[in-house]
Structures are given as C-alpha cells and as structure tokens.
Write a protein that holds these residues in place. Structure first.
Motif, PDB file in Angstrom:
ATOM      1  N   TRP A 241       0.846 -19.537-112.586  1.00 55.72           N
ATOM      2  CA  TRP A 241       1.178 -17.941-112.397  1.00 55.72           C
ATOM      3  C   TRP A 241       0.381 -17.015-113.481  1.00 55.72           C
ATOM      4  O   TRP A 241       0.110 -16.126-113.310  1.00 55.72           O
ATOM      5  CB  TRP A 241       2.789 -17.821-112.381  1.00 55.72           C
ATOM      6  CG  TRP A 241       3.494 -18.395-111.420  1.00 55.72           C
ATOM      7  CD1 TRP A 241       3.088 -18.634-109.878  1.00 55.72           C
ATOM      8  CD2 TRP A 241       4.848 -18.947-111.334  1.00 55.72           C
ATOM      9  NE1 TRP A 241       3.873 -18.893-109.197  1.00 55.72           N
ATOM     10  CE2 TRP A 241       4.941 -19.366-109.972  1.00 55.72           C
ATOM     11  CE3 TRP A 241       5.900 -18.979-112.311  1.00 55.72           C
ATOM     12  CZ2 TRP A 241       6.437 -19.751-109.662  1.00 55.72           C
ATOM     13  CZ3 TRP A 241       7.066 -19.469-111.961  1.00 55.72           C
ATOM     14  CH2 TRP A 241       7.406 -19.827-110.313  1.00 55.72           C
ATOM     15  N   ILE A 242       0.511 -17.621-114.880  1.00 57.69           N
ATOM     16  CA  ILE A 242       0.074 -16.863-115.705  1.00 57.69           C
ATOM     17  C   ILE A 242      -1.679 -16.651-115.648  1.00 57.69           C
ATOM     18  O   ILE A 242      -2.306 -15.734-115.837  1.00 57.69           O
ATOM     19  CB  ILE A 242       0.149 -17.601-117.198  1.00 57.69           C
ATOM     20  CG1 ILE A 242       1.426 -17.525-117.463  1.00 57.69           C
ATOM     21  CG2 ILE A 242      -0.574 -17.167-118.132  1.00 57.69           C
ATOM     22  CD1 ILE A 242       2.114 -18.258-118.813  1.00 57.69           C
ATOM     23  N   LYS A 243      -2.361 -17.828-115.275  1.00 65.55           N
ATOM     24  CA  LYS A 243      -3.667 -17.651-114.827  1.00 65.55           C
ATOM     25  C   LYS A 243      -3.791 -16.763-113.832  1.00 65.55           C
ATOM     26  O   LYS A 243      -4.834 -16.137-113.998  1.00 65.55           O
ATOM     27  CB  LYS A 243      -4.338 -19.245-114.442  1.00 65.55           C
ATOM     28  CG  LYS A 243      -4.495 -20.385-115.616  1.00 65.55           C
ATOM     29  CD  LYS A 243      -5.503 -19.768-116.540  1.00 65.55           C
ATOM     30  CE  LYS A 243      -6.528 -19.917-115.866  1.00 65.55           C
ATOM     31  NZ  LYS A 243      -7.113 -21.107-115.578  1.00 65.55           N
ATOM     32  N   ASP A 244      -3.115 -16.707-112.815  1.00 58.80           N
ATOM     33  CA  ASP A 244      -3.566 -15.821-111.585  1.00 58.80           C
ATOM     34  C   ASP A 244      -3.108 -14.371-112.218  1.00 58.80           C
ATOM     35  O   ASP A 244      -4.033 -13.431-111.812  1.00 58.80           O
ATOM     36  CB  ASP A 244      -2.406 -16.009-110.518  1.00 58.80           C
ATOM     37  CG  ASP A 244      -2.692 -17.351-109.874  1.00 58.80           C
ATOM     38  OD1 ASP A 244      -4.104 -17.712-109.956  1.00 58.80           O
ATOM     39  OD2 ASP A 244      -1.799 -17.887-108.984  1.00 58.80           O
ATOM     40  N   LEU A 245      -2.198 -14.345-113.102  1.00 55.24           N
ATOM     41  CA  LEU A 245      -1.961 -12.572-113.771  1.00 55.24           C
ATOM     42  C   LEU A 245      -3.124 -12.313-114.356  1.00 55.24           C
ATOM     43  O   LEU A 245      -3.337 -11.147-114.520  1.00 55.24           O
ATOM     44  CB  LEU A 245      -0.503 -12.734-114.180  1.00 55.24           C
ATOM     45  CG  LEU A 245       0.629 -12.923-113.404  1.00 55.24           C
ATOM     46  CD1 LEU A 245       1.958 -13.103-114.216  1.00 55.24           C
ATOM     47  CD2 LEU A 245       0.900 -11.329-112.492  1.00 55.24           C
ATOM     48  N   LEU A 246      -3.553 -13.387-115.205  1.00 57.47           N
ATOM     49  CA  LEU A 246      -4.945 -12.908-116.398  1.00 57.47           C
ATOM     50  C   LEU A 246      -5.811 -12.705-115.296  1.00 57.47           C
ATOM     51  O   LEU A 246      -6.574 -11.650-115.877  1.00 57.47           O
ATOM     52  CB  LEU A 246      -4.860 -14.099-117.052  1.00 57.47           C
ATOM     53  CG  LEU A 246      -3.802 -14.290-117.939  1.00 57.47           C
ATOM     54  CD1 LEU A 246      -4.254 -15.573-119.058  1.00 57.47           C
ATOM     55  CD2 LEU A 246      -3.817 -13.078-119.019  1.00 57.47           C
ATOM     56  N   ASP A 247      -6.135 -13.274-114.277  1.00 60.20           N
ATOM     57  CA  ASP A 247      -7.173 -12.930-113.480  1.00 60.20           C
ATOM     58  C   ASP A 247      -7.047 -11.525-112.872  1.00 60.20           C
ATOM     59  O   ASP A 247      -8.205 -10.679-112.428  1.00 60.20           O
ATOM     60  CB  ASP A 247      -7.322 -13.571-112.294  1.00 60.20           C
ATOM     61  CG  ASP A 247      -7.719 -15.449-112.791  1.00 60.20           C
ATOM     62  OD1 ASP A 247      -8.413 -15.398-113.807  1.00 60.20           O
ATOM     63  OD2 ASP A 247      -7.729 -16.164-111.896  1.00 60.20           O
ATOM     64  N   LYS A 248      -6.017 -10.914-112.900  1.00 60.83           N
ATOM     65  CA  LYS A 248      -5.940  -9.551-112.260  1.00 60.83           C
ATOM     66  C   LYS A 248      -5.866  -8.611-113.448  1.00 60.83           C
ATOM     67  O   LYS A 248      -5.992  -7.276-113.063  1.00 60.83           O
ATOM     68  CB  LYS A 248      -4.248  -9.346-111.620  1.00 60.83           C
ATOM     69  CG  LYS A 248      -4.339 -10.324-110.188  1.00 60.83           C
ATOM     70  CD  LYS A 248      -2.818 -10.585-109.806  1.00 60.83           C
ATOM     71  CE  LYS A 248      -2.764 -11.262-108.586  1.00 60.83           C
ATOM     72  NZ  LYS A 248      -1.599 -11.337-107.966  1.00 60.83           N
ATOM     73  N   GLY A 249      -5.697  -8.792-114.643  1.00 57.73           N
ATOM     74  CA  GLY A 249      -5.730  -7.861-115.717  1.00 57.73           C
ATOM     75  C   GLY A 249      -4.932  -8.342-116.901  1.00 57.73           C
ATOM     76  O   GLY A 249      -4.447  -9.481-116.866  1.00 57.73           O
ATOM     77  N   PRO A 250      -4.939  -7.619-117.963  1.00 58.56           N
ATOM     78  CA  PRO A 250      -3.846  -7.859-119.127  1.00 58.56           C
ATOM     79  C   PRO A 250      -2.479  -8.221-118.669  1.00 58.56           C
ATOM     80  O   PRO A 250      -1.823  -7.711-117.896  1.00 58.56           O
ATOM     81  CB  PRO A 250      -4.095  -6.791-120.037  1.00 58.56           C
ATOM     82  CG  PRO A 250      -5.231  -5.896-119.640  1.00 58.56           C
ATOM     83  CD  PRO A 250      -5.351  -6.056-118.031  1.00 58.56           C
ATOM     84  N   LEU A 251      -2.232  -9.364-119.403  1.00 63.11           N
ATOM     85  CA  LEU A 251      -0.525  -9.635-119.191  1.00 63.11           C
ATOM     86  C   LEU A 251       0.083  -9.602-120.460  1.00 63.11           C
ATOM     87  O   LEU A 251      -0.510 -10.195-121.409  1.00 63.11           O
ATOM     88  CB  LEU A 251      -0.624 -11.056-118.669  1.00 63.11           C
ATOM     89  CG  LEU A 251       0.660 -11.731-118.517  1.00 63.11           C
ATOM     90  CD1 LEU A 251       1.680 -11.014-117.550  1.00 63.11           C
ATOM     91  CD2 LEU A 251       0.731 -13.160-117.803  1.00 63.11           C
TER      92      LEU A 251
END
Length: 749
Positions: A241-251
């Motif tokens: 989940w964290i990797k996918d969110l980082l791919d979309k932008g800052p988390l």
C-alpha cells in the motif's frame, strides 16, 4: 477466530446484493420476494402472503433481517475504529459501540472488564493527506527497543522508501526528517543495520514491512536500542500500500506508539429481560455471541466484526417483539488470545443461571466471499446439539440446504460448551471433514482459512453481504425461533378426532396471520411472542375459535371444530302414527347440539302447536335443525289421518255363490261417494281352513255390480258374487281413500 497455531488447547435480499447461485455455489436457497428494510426504517408494514394475511412469525422475522445493516456495523468496527487488539483502547471502543447500539434497541448493557492480559506494544498509523487502503487506521507492531510516543506526542512526516537499508545508497538524499520504510528481514542483524542506518540518515520513524507474501505485522527487538524514534513492524499489505501511494505522489503518515502494560480486556453484554421476568431470575436464556477483538494489524472485518454485525441485526429485529425468554447479546474480548473474554464471562454465571440457557449461538467469521468457504456449525465434540439442530431447522424453513456440522473448538463457543451450555460455532470456512466427507470423526477435520485471515487485508473487501444474509436467515432464524414461545395448536373434531390439514390463523393484536396447517396428527407447531391471541380454523366450512388466549411461555392451544350434526328428538307425531279425522294432536319435538347444547329448530308446525288432522290420507312432518357451527340435520316422519270407521259387517260370513252380499260401514257421516280408493274393492280366493291366499286378487266392480250408496247414516256396497265360486272361500278387501283397508271373509255355498 482464534488460530489453532496461536495458542495451545429468499431471493429477496439475495437478489439485492447479487446473484448467489452463480457466484457462490452455496446450496439451495429460497426466500419470499419483497422489499428490504434498512436500519432506522419502519417495520410496521408486514409482508403479506398470497392469501393477503401476514406470514407466521418465523417468516416475518427472517424477512426483516437485512444484511445491509450488518455491513454498516462491520464498517463502524473495522473502518471507523480499525484493528481491535485485545487490551487496547480500540477493543474497548468496539465494546462501547456495540453497547451503544444495543442500548438504542432497549437492551440493558454492561461493559465487563477482566484480566489483566499480556502487555501489548502497538503503533497506530494514520494519514492527513491520503486515503489509506483498508481503512484510515492502520495498526503495526511497535518495537519494544524503540520509543513509545504516547497519544500526545505523535510523529508526523513524509514517507521515503529505502529498500533494505543496508547501505547509504539505499536512502534518498532527503531522508532527514522523514519516516523511512524499508524491507523487513527475518535476520535480526540485517534489521538492526537497517534501523541504525536510517537513524544515521535522520529518520524520525522507521517501518520495517514484509516486502512479499501475505504476512502479518512482525514484532521484533533490536540489538541497538533506539529510544529516540518509534520503530514498527508492518505487514506485506502495508508494504504494498505504501509503495503504491508513493508512486502516486507524496505520502504523509502520522504515527503514535504505545505500550499497554498488563491491560484489562473488555466484554459487552446486552440483556433484554423477558416480559414476565424483569429481574432476570427465571426466564429461559437465548444468547448470541461474537468476539470484539482482532489480531495485531488486522481490521478484523470478517474476523470478527462480521459476527457482531449479524448479532446486532438479530438484536434489532427481535427487540421489536415482546418476548417471554431473555435475550442476551455478547461481545467478547480476547478471543484471539485464548477465548479469554468468553471464559471470564462464563465464570460469572451462577449454576442456576447456566441452567436457564436454551443455547448460545456463536458467530465468528460469518460472511467471507472466499469461494471455497461453506457455512458450518462446529461443536467442540463434533456432535450435534439443540443449537445445531435449530439452525438446520431454520435453514429448512428458508430453503437453505448448505449447512453442515462437524468438530472444532477454537472460538468462544468452547467456553459455554465447557460448562454444559449447548453451543456451536457458526462460521464460513473451507472446512474439510474426515473421509468420507459426510462423517465427522472424533478428531474433526482440517480447514483452510481465507487468504485475508489474520492479515491487514481483512477489510471490507473481505465481506459478502450475500453470505451475511444467509447467516441471518439461518442462525438468526434459529435464534428468533427459540426466543419466541413454542406453541402447539391442535385441531380436533367435537368427537375427538385429530383434524389434519386444518388451516390455522391467529390475531395477536396486529391483524390475522396465517400460521400454517395442522399435520397428520392434527397439530401445528408454531412460535408466538408474548401476546393475547385469537385463534381460528375452518374445516369443511365449520369455524372454530379460541379467543383471548394469553401466550406467556411455551404452551398448547386446542380448538374443537363442531362437525357433528345436531340431534332431533321427535316425540309427536311418531313415524307411522294414525289419527282419526279431526282428532286434536299436539306436535312435540326438540333439537340439541353436542357442543353448545342448543340448536335452531323448525318443524312443519312449531313445537307445541296442533297437528293437521283435517284431511284424511298420509301427511309428512319435517323438522330442520341448525347449530351455531352451521351443521344441519333434518328428520321426516309420516302420519296417517283416517275416517272414524265403523263396520256393519262381520269379519266372517256365509253366502251363496252368485248372490249379492251387502257390505255396510260408517265413516262418521257422509263423506261423499268417492271414499273408496281407486281399483278397490278386490276379492281373492283363500283356503277355507287356513285363510291362506290361493289365487290373485280381482276387482269386484263391473257390469251388474251395485255401486256405493249412502243412506241412514251409513254406506252400503253390494258385492255381486260369481256362481263359479260355489264351494270356495274368498277375502273381500275394502280400501278407502284415507289409506285404510278393511276385510271380511265369506264362505260361499
């Protein structure tokens, strides 16, 4: 559901949520069509049968169960609250939510604290700028080698990914001030190096998450303590989940870590007392249970927010009925730690209280979409019991034949079983009993859990409204059936004969409803709430009622259908009675009913009135009787009215063949010359010694014979005999139009 490896020891609602047979292969399911109630909507309108009357209470209650309400409760627990590890504030918050709902349904609610339990070290992870997959409240394992922030000193920062963290090259240039996620390693030295390197790069918090597989958040210690930053173990879902969110932008994540040292566990118990037992000392107890807690890191949507969702929907519907049995809803903490909450609760029950239990229906993991799973009723000894059998019966009522039973403990039903309370675990599980499949062996079977079992992915995506609905219909239907009063309605004839197929209706204050028809033994088993009911049945057009029956517990109701015709006693006139013309005679009769004692009675003339003797001949007298049930009877008799006859000739006489023989008689006056019946008089040869007929009768009339005459107050008929009759005897019969016949025998010389 507690893992065995963790601790030693009716188309209506289904059509709403999707096609069941094609996607789940659950067994045969059928239910009545109609609308769906949602939480807070009115249940005042009852679904009608084809006859226009409401259904029986079993059907009505099942029709009111709505899995959409269960889904809402599951979301509140698994999403709004999130993981509910035993002993943490979230477990308590889950109990408070369940208790609040039960209070709104009119239950008396108690939150029980028990324990202490083992120390828990947990991290709560949220985000101020992202919708976290699986829910807004992630839970990870907090390393005891690192800082516990407490709720008031949360660490917030942007997240960077540093691979394995084994070299400076793994870290982004702007790592300082960031939360660093790295791949979790099963090797302690690798983990320690990663955290030391992250701290050296200025990380404010570290997450070590499984990079692959389907792993739960790991708990671990570090060789090098890190007292200044929180360090957490995350599951493989968190890593993805964290990797996918980082791919979309800052988390950005917000982290708090806490250590709860020997905390207390929490149960919530809701009690709805029986109508006649407000103090809860004597009424039978029907209980539904589920567990509140989940394992570390798992939102526990299926395990076991689903059980609570179903329990609360059962509570909602049953709270609308006055009951003579006590209904209890239990939410138990610490199931995952060894059935701790259920055992603590059972230990509070007195022997007298345990003896009042009808049964405990425990729901744990009751709504996964995992295709191989089926609905099971599992008992610690593998044997069926009252709770199991009642679920089978409820399944039969809704047309579901997919339930099976076998052997398994490992959930809170074990605590009730251990003290002699009938209980069973109801669970959707890929359970594999011993060979052959239909046999449950002494050691039970094996099972395969769903992929999301005890994982952070046990989210709302792991919930099937279809299967929740089946659980409501089967388990909820069984609970409801047992919470209501068991009533046996029998229909018998007034002669005591059982009446099979008699339709039974009852009006318990909210209109008549069809309860079904009696069986071959003349009995119908049904369930009713605490109420005063009027019962009705109709057989062969005859109606029987039993009104004002107070239903306050299990009982029997008997209706006697009057199928016997009323009896008629006719004393006057008697059948065949003969009256002289103009004689005074009084009709005398009565009608009786075997049940009511009276019946409507109507005769040719009223009872006590004069009979008609004004005309000679045969008269029919009829009495008709009708009782209150509509049974009818009639009785017919015939009486005769004759002339006042007086014979002026002897019974035997001598005469000369060929001569005229005068037959003189009186009828009390001149009745006219048509008093002789047609075809008469006649004569017949007889033996002179015995009077026995020796030939056929012949009319006496004809040419040369005298006609009937009247004079001097009497009739005279001249009979012309035949010369050929010399030396014989003949009988002369004179039949009148009143039906009477008169005889004389003549010896002809």
């Amino acid at each position: 559901m507690r893992s065995s490896f963790d601790h030693p020891r009716r188309l209506r609602r289904l059509a709403l949520v999707g096609g069941l047979a094609a996607t789940l292969a659950l067994g045969t399911v059928s239910a009545a069509a109609g609308g769906v109630q949602t939480q807070g909507s009115s249940d005042a309108g009852l679904t009608a049968t084809a006859t226009g009357a409401p259904k029986d209470y079993d059907q009505e209650i099942v029709d009111r169960f709505d899995s959409a309400n269960s889904v809402d409760h599951i979301r509140r627990l698994a999403v709004n609250i999130g993981p509910r590890l035993n002993g943490t504030p979230q477990e308590r918050e889950g109990a408070e939510y369940i208790g609040g709902v039960l209070k709104s349904y009119g239950f008396d609610v108690t939150l029980q604290s028990w324990g202490p339990v083992s120390t828990k070290s947990v991290a709560k992870v949220t985000s101020p700028n992202a919708d976290l997959p699986g829910g807004p409240n992630w839970q990870m394992a907090a390393s005891t080698s690192a800082k516990f922030t407490g709720d008031d000193a949360a660490v917030e920062g942007r997240v960077v990914y540093a691979k394995t963290g084994q070299s400076a090259a793994d870290f982004p240039a702007d790592t300082a001030g960031k939360i660093v996620m790295m791949d979790y390693s099963t090797t302690a030295s690798v983990r320690n190096t990663a955290v030391v390197n992250a701290v050296s790069q200025g990380a404010v918090a570290v997450i070590l998450a499984h990079p692959a597989g389907n792993n739960a958040p790991p708990s671990f210690t570090l060789t090098t303590a890190q007292p200044n930053i929180p360090v957490m173990g995350g599951g493989s879902a968190h890593h993805t989940w964290i990797k996918d969110l980082l791919d979309k932008g800052p988390l950005t994540l917000r982290i708090t870590t806490n250590q709860y040292v020997n905390p207390m566990g929490t149960n919530v118990i809701g009690i709805r007392h029986a109508v006649g037992d407000p103090d809860g000392t004597k009424a039978p107890i029907v209980m539904v249970g589920a567990h509140i807690d989940s394992v570390l890191g798992a939102p526990g949507a299926h395990d076991d927010a689903s059980g609570n969702g179903v329990s609360l929907e059962i509570a909602r519907v049953l709270s609308q009925y006055p009951l003579d049995k006590e209904l209890r809803i239990g939410g138990f903490g610490g199931e995952e730690g060894g059935l701790l909450g259920a055992k603590a609760y059972v230990n509070t029950l007195t022997a007298a209280e345990r003896a009042r239990f009808v049964g405990e229906w425990q729901m744990d993991m009751v709504g996964t979409p995992y295709e191989p799973a089926r609905l099971w009723a599992l008992t610690p000894n593998g044997q069926s019991n009252h709770v199991v059998q009642e679920a089978y019966n409820a399944g039969a009522r809704v047309g579901f034949d997919g339930l099976r039973n076998c052997r398994l403990g490992q959930s809170d039903h074990q605590a009730f079983f251990d003290v002699g309370i009938p209980s069973s675990l109801f669970i959707w599980l890929d359970y594999r009993p011993p060979t052959p499949p239909a046999v449950c062996g002494p050691t039970g079977g094996t099972y395969v859990t769903e992929p999301q079992y005890h994982r952070p992915t046990d989210t709302m995506d792991n919930i099937s409204p279809e299967r929740l609905q089946i659980t409501l219909d089967v388990v909820g239907g069984a609970v409801a059936h047992n919470a209501l009063n068991a009533v046996t309605v029998s229909a018998v004839s007034d002669g005591g004969r059982p009446l099979a197929g008699a339709p039974v209706r009852a009006d318990c204050g909210n209109g008549p409803r069809d309860l079904g028809a009696t069986g071959a033994d003349g009995r119908l088993q049904t369930v009713l709430p605490h109420a005063t009911c009027d019962f009705t049945t109709t057989v062969d057009g005859r109606v029987a009622n039993e009104r004002g029956v107070s239903i306050a517990g299990d009982q029997a109701v008997k209706m006697t259908v009057d199928l016997t015709k009323p009896t008629i006693s006719l004393a006057m006139p008697a059948d065949g009675a003969v009256f002289t013309l103009g004689t005074a005679a009084t009709a005398s009769y009565r009608c009786d009913d075997d049940l009511a004692g009276v019946a409507t009675c109507a005769g040719t003339v009223p009872d006590g009135s004069a009979l008609d003797t004004s005309a000679v001949g045969f008269h029919e007298f009829t009495v008709n009787a009708t009782d209150k049930a509509g049974n009818a009877a009639d009785k017919k008799v015939t009486y005769q009215v004759v002339y006042p006859w007086k014979a002026h000739f002897p019974e035997t006489m001598d005469g000369k063949a060929g001569s005229a023989v005068p037959i003189r008689f009186g009828l009390g006056g001149d009745r006219g010359l048509d008093v002789i019946a047609a075809g008469y008089p006649v004569s017949q040869p007889v033996a002179c010694d015995s009077g026995k007929a020796t030939g056929t009768a012949e009319p006496t009339g004809g040419p040369g014979n005298s006609k009937l005459g009247y004079g001097d107050g009497r009739y005279n008929y001249v009979w012309k005999t035949d010369k050929r009759w010399s030396g014989t005897c003949r009988t002369f019969e004179l039949k009148l139009d009143d039906g009477s016949s008169h005889f004389t025998t003549i010896n002809l010389k």
